[in-house]
Design an enzyme around this catalytic site. Structure first.
Site, PDB file in Angstrom:
ATOM      1  N   VAL A   1       0.824  -1.206   0.000  1.00 14.83           N
ATOM      2  CA  VAL A   1       0.000   0.000   0.000  1.00 14.83           C
ATOM      3  C   VAL A   1       0.859   1.257   0.000  1.00 14.83           C
ATOM      4  CG1 VAL A   1      -1.901  -1.135   1.222  1.00 14.83           C
ATOM      5  CG2 VAL A   1      -0.208   0.115   2.516  1.00 14.83           C
ATOM      6  N   CYS A   2       0.251   2.339  -0.477  1.00 16.73           N
ATOM      7  CA  CYS A   2       0.861   3.676  -0.402  1.00 16.73           C
ATOM      8  C   CYS A   2      -0.287   4.667  -0.258  1.00 16.73           C
ATOM      9  CB  CYS A   2       1.726   3.956  -1.635  1.00 16.73           C
ATOM     10  SG  CYS A   2       0.780   4.121  -3.162  1.00 16.73           S
ATOM     11  N   ALA A   3      -0.059   5.919  -0.557  1.00 18.99           N
ATOM     12  CA  ALA A   3      -1.091   6.935  -0.373  1.00 18.99           C
ATOM     13  C   ALA A   3      -2.200   6.830  -1.425  1.00 18.99           C
ATOM     14  CB  ALA A   3      -0.483   8.329  -0.402  1.00 18.99           C
TER      15      ALA A   3
END
Length: 195
Positions: free
Chosen positions: A68-70
């Site tokens: 995951v990331c932003a």
């Protein structure tokens, strides 16, 4: 020659129902991670993924890995890199932004445990805006040729949008407040090895 595993994309509801069985890797900067992350997520910044390849391979052999990331762009890049190494992973569609928009909570460590900071997107917007204003101001007050600074930033933003990459984010990610402390990354890798 075998094909690398194709990265899978999970919607937020799919990820939420499977969260207890997933190894979640957050590839944002430590400052972004500290500002809130998926419950149980481990922080391995995108620029440190290569160092974590053995641990990532181990985790993927033991169960599914969610990256995951932003917004989903960095996690997609991480999944492609890992797929090239034969490591199967999934990415969260829309990243932590979509997670929050769907009404799911982020885990935020106690303030004394970590350094909270601005998201990388916010850091890029602030830096780009500051450079454009500086270029305009210097172009009007010092020399018109300095307007090229603003034009260069604008060109970089267009290139960033077309390629879904961000050179400014790479540079900002190297600043001290965005770098993981060696002990933090080593501890994360130890946890990953023990799963």
């Amino acid at each position: 020659m075998t094909q690398p595993p194709a990265p899978v994309a999970l919607a937020t509801d799919q990820a939420r129902t499977r969260l207890h069985e997933l190894t979640v890797i957050d590839v944002r900067t430590p400052a972004e991670y500290a500002s809130g992350h998926l419950p149980g997520a481990l922080n391995i910044p995108l620029d440190r993924i290569r160092r974590a390849l053995p641990e990532m391979r181990h985790a993927s052999e033991r169960g599914d890995v969610l990256v995951v990331c932003a917004s989903g762009a960095r996690s997609e890049n991480a999944c492609k890199l890992l797929a090239e190494q034969g490591i199967a992973t999934a990415t969260l569609v829309g990243g932590t932004g979509a997670w929050v928009a769907e009404g799911h909570d982020l885990h935020t460590p106690a303030a004394c445990d970590t350094r909270a900071g601005w998201s990388m997107e916010r850091q890029v917007r602030f830096t780009a805006g500051s450079l454009v204003l500086l270029g305009l101001l210097l172009g009007m007050l010092v020399h018109p040729a300095l307007l090229l600074l603003s034009a260069g930033v604008a060109g970089g933003l267009v290139f960033s949008a077309l390629t879904n990459t961000c050179g400014m984010a790479v540079v900002l990610g190297k600043l001290p407040h965005n770098r993981p402390r060696a002990a933090d990354l080593d501890a994360t890798l130890a946890v990953l090895r023990s799963r």
